[in-house]
Design a protein around this motif. Structure first.
Motif, PDB file in Angstrom:
ATOM      1  N   LEU A  75       0.819  -1.213   0.000  1.00  0.00           N
ATOM      2  CA  LEU A  75       0.000   0.000   0.000  1.00  0.00           C
ATOM      3  C   LEU A  75       0.853   1.264   0.000  1.00  0.00           C
ATOM      4  N   PHE A  76       1.989   1.224   0.688  1.00  0.00           N
ATOM      5  CA  PHE A  76       2.864   2.396   0.689  1.00  0.00           C
ATOM      6  C   PHE A  76       3.452   2.629  -0.703  1.00  0.00           C
ATOM      7  N   LYS A  77       3.815   1.544  -1.368  1.00  0.00           N
ATOM      8  CA  LYS A  77       4.350   1.674  -2.730  1.00  0.00           C
ATOM      9  C   LYS A  77       3.288   2.259  -3.655  1.00  0.00           C
ATOM     10  N   ARG A  78       2.049   1.811  -3.469  1.00  0.00           N
ATOM     11  CA  ARG A  78       0.976   2.330  -4.311  1.00  0.00           C
ATOM     12  C   ARG A  78       0.663   3.787  -3.970  1.00  0.00           C
ATOM     13  N   PHE A  79       0.834   4.141  -2.708  1.00  0.00           N
ATOM     14  CA  PHE A  79       0.601   5.516  -2.287  1.00  0.00           C
ATOM     15  C   PHE A  79       1.590   6.468  -2.957  1.00  0.00           C
ATOM     16  N   LEU A  80       2.839   6.022  -3.079  1.00  0.00           N
ATOM     17  CA  LEU A  80       3.837   6.844  -3.763  1.00  0.00           C
ATOM     18  C   LEU A  80       3.447   7.049  -5.219  1.00  0.00           C
ATOM     19  N   ALA A  81       2.893   5.991  -5.826  1.00  0.00           N
ATOM     20  CA  ALA A  81       2.435   6.121  -7.205  1.00  0.00           C
ATOM     21  C   ALA A  81       1.228   7.060  -7.291  1.00  0.00           C
ATOM     22  N   PHE A  82       0.380   7.003  -6.267  1.00  0.00           N
ATOM     23  CA  PHE A  82      -0.794   7.876  -6.234  1.00  0.00           C
ATOM     24  C   PHE A  82      -0.390   9.350  -6.174  1.00  0.00           C
ATOM     25  N   LEU A  83       0.676   9.653  -5.439  1.00  0.00           N
ATOM     26  CA  LEU A  83       1.122  11.040  -5.334  1.00  0.00           C
ATOM     27  C   LEU A  83       1.547  11.602  -6.688  1.00  0.00           C
ATOM     28  N   LYS A  84       2.002  10.708  -7.574  1.00  0.00           N
ATOM     29  CA  LYS A  84       2.402  11.145  -8.910  1.00  0.00           C
ATOM     30  C   LYS A  84       1.207  11.283  -9.841  1.00  0.00           C
TER      31      LYS A  84
END
Length: 569
Positions: free
Chosen positions: A288-297
């Motif tokens: 989920l943290f990895k996906r959150f970083l992608a979400f910020l982009k």
């Protein structure tokens, strides 16, 4: 699409129907129209008080008044609906109604995967993890069905609707969140969870609506909340004094789906359970943290799917953390109860869903699904094999308890818990009244004194050992009663007939597969004779499948010290 793949959706639907159908067929076979523990107060006593209340305000207050630290309005609403439909209180029907929350949780996962544009067969591993009997206590205990599963369902529904991009969904989220708050203590987690989700998502209009509603409903909730007298220390005290205990509880709680014994144990005895919980936590957090970083982009890509999974995860982790903080007072881990395993099962499912956020390449997705199907299928089979015995034993215990009440005005199964013994006696006497909204059913009416006195003598029953007040019996020749019936031991004096369940001899796995018989002939039974009135008893066994009674050759004398003495007649 090639024709070879066209039957797959149909086959998937049939598989799902079989999985869900098996679950409810087990409920039909093993659930009883019998109250258990808290049901006396939370369901039966509530219904009596509700019917006696004169005004709408009194009735509403009864619904929202807490039971201990939990506000269980949904438990009470189900009781009212149950009574409205059937005209009486039917605890077996109540169990079915409570289990609809499990269907609701499954439906939300189905909607989530559909929104992620996953084919229907991706939901099969989730069905295998949800509709299996590992949480049998939470599935067959009436009040528990309306608590543990239901609070997860309403919390998940609130998160799902809050994350939805559909117009007006936030109002449904408010309604579901309200139900979660009034279903069980952990339902309060939905308030901060949805707030955090909407804040991080940047949906400020919904955030404002949610905040205003949260302030209002929480004020209303606390206004009528009755703080219980509790011997438990402040919730964060254990974290400050024994943080290691709390972390052990937390990860054991997350990983307890791998536990088959449900015994209180030291941390070094359950390293595999704690380890599995830790692995699940690390995987879920990392994904989920990895996906959150992608979400910020890219704030629009798969936003609703990602935040729904985050919200579901926070609900499960929040409930787990609260349990760890409340229970983590000792090094010994005391939470291995089947009714809590719904949290661990959902944790495994959420890791599966989080992995699907990254399965964009079809070959990778195909192999991952094959692995998930294999592991969940093995778990499903093992769970049904292991817990079918426990469900059957639980049913036999309560059938014997009902017999003892109807015959002796004693349940016996509550004897070791003085609170329940007194409570069960008080309310059971009310249930015997004609005007009662519920009447205790009758089991084994043919097991009567005149039949026992004329029953055949049997030398197969043996006393294996006497350890203080515990007597171990066995019978290697008694015909097995199958999974749907039971073998019982009875004690008959001039005044009483007491009935106790037995543990039938399980069949070997290969014989079970070959014959379909779960048991072979014979049983053992460990009886606490401290529960019996001092007297001389004839003992024997009763097969509820064949209605056959056999009497042991020797009587047993239970003295004032409760030490058994056998005498040849």
């Amino acid at each position: 699409m090639n024709s070879i793949f066209r039957p797959i959706p149909l086959i998937s639907i049939l598989i799902l129907m079989l999985i869900v159908g098996l679950h409810f067929s087990y409920l039909f076979r093993f659930a009883l129209n019998v109250p258990n523990g808290d049901d006396y107060y939370c369901i039966y006593d509530f219904l009596i008080q509700y019917q006696a209340a004169d005004s709408i305000s009194e009735k509403l207050l009864l619904i929202i008044t807490p039971w201990l630290e939990h506000t269980i309005a949904y438990t009470k609403i189900l009781a009212l609906v149950n009574h409205l439909i059937f005209g009486v209180l039917d605890f077996k029907a109540y169990i079915f109604m409570g289990n609809l929350s499990l269907v609701g949780i499954f439906s939300l996962y189905y909607l989530l995967l559909s929104r992620m544009k996953k084919p229907i067969y991706f939901i099969i591993p989730i069905a295998l993890l949800l509709f299996q009997p590992q949480s049998y206590e939470g599935l067959y205990w009436p009040a528990a069905t309306a608590a543990y599963m239901s609070v997860i369902f309403f919390s998940f529904l609130s998160v799902y609707l809050a994350c939805s991009d559909r117009r007006g969904a936030i109002w449904g989220a408010l309604a579901a969140g309200t139900m979660a708050l009034y279903t069980f203590g952990s339902g309060v987690m939905v308030l901060p969870v949805v707030f955090v989700i909407l804040l991080l998502k940047g949906d400020y209009r919904k955030l404002l609506i949610w905040s205003l509603w949260s302030a209002f409903i929480l004020t209303l909730f606390l206004t009528f909340y009755v703080y219980p007298e509790s011997s438990r220390p402040p919730i964060f005290q254990s974290l400050l004094t024994n943080p290691g205990y709390v972390f052990n509880y937390f990860f054991a709680f997350l990983g307890m789906t791998t536990d088959l014994e449900e015994a209180n144990k030291m941390p070094n005895e359950v390293r595999h359970i704690i380890g599995y919980g830790f692995v699940l936590f690390v995987l879920l957090f990392g994904l989920l943290f990895k996906r959150f970083l992608a979400f910020l982009k890219n704030r629009t890509k798969n936003s609703a799917d990602f935040w729904t999974i985050v919200g579901f995860s926070l609900i499960i982790l929040g409930g787990t953390a609260s349990m760890a903080l409340l229970r983590g007072q000792t090094e010994m881990i005391y939470i291995f109860s089947s009714r809590y395993k719904i949290y661990s099962a959902n944790m495994t499912i959420l890791v599966f869903c989080a992995m699907l956020l990254f399965s964009t390449k079809r070959p990778w997705e195909k192999y991952f699904l094959a692995l998930a199907l294999t592991l969940s299928s093995v778990f499903f089979v093992v769970s049904y094999y292991h817990y079918t015995y426990k469900i059957k034993e639980q049913r036999d215990v309560f059938q014997a308890g009902v017999y003892n009440w109807n015959t002796n005005q004693q349940w016996l199964l509550y004897r070791q818990t003085s609170y329940y013994e007194k409570t069960s006696e008080h309310f059971s006497r009310l249930m015997d009244r004609p005007e009662s909204p519920y009447h205790i059913p009758s089991y084994f009416p043919t097991l009567a004194r005149d039949r026992i006195e004329h029953a055949e003598m049997d030398s197969g029953l043996e006393v294996v050992s006497i350890d203080g007040k515990l007597v171990l019996f066995k019978n290697e020749t008694a015909p097995q009663a199958g999974i749907h019936r039971g073998n019982f031991i009875f004690f008959m004096s001039d005044k009483h007939i007491y009935l106790f369940p037995t543990l039938a001899n399980a069949n070997a796995k290969k014989n079970l597969i070959a014959s379909g018989d779960w048991y072979k002939n014979g049983y053992v039974s460990l009886v606490n004779v401290d529960q019996l009135t001092p007297d001389t008893y004839r003992i024997g066994d009763y097969n509820s499948l064949t209605d056959h009674i056999r009497v042991f050759e020797e009587p047993i004398r239970i003295g004032a010290t409760y030490l058994p003495v056998f005498n040849k007649e």
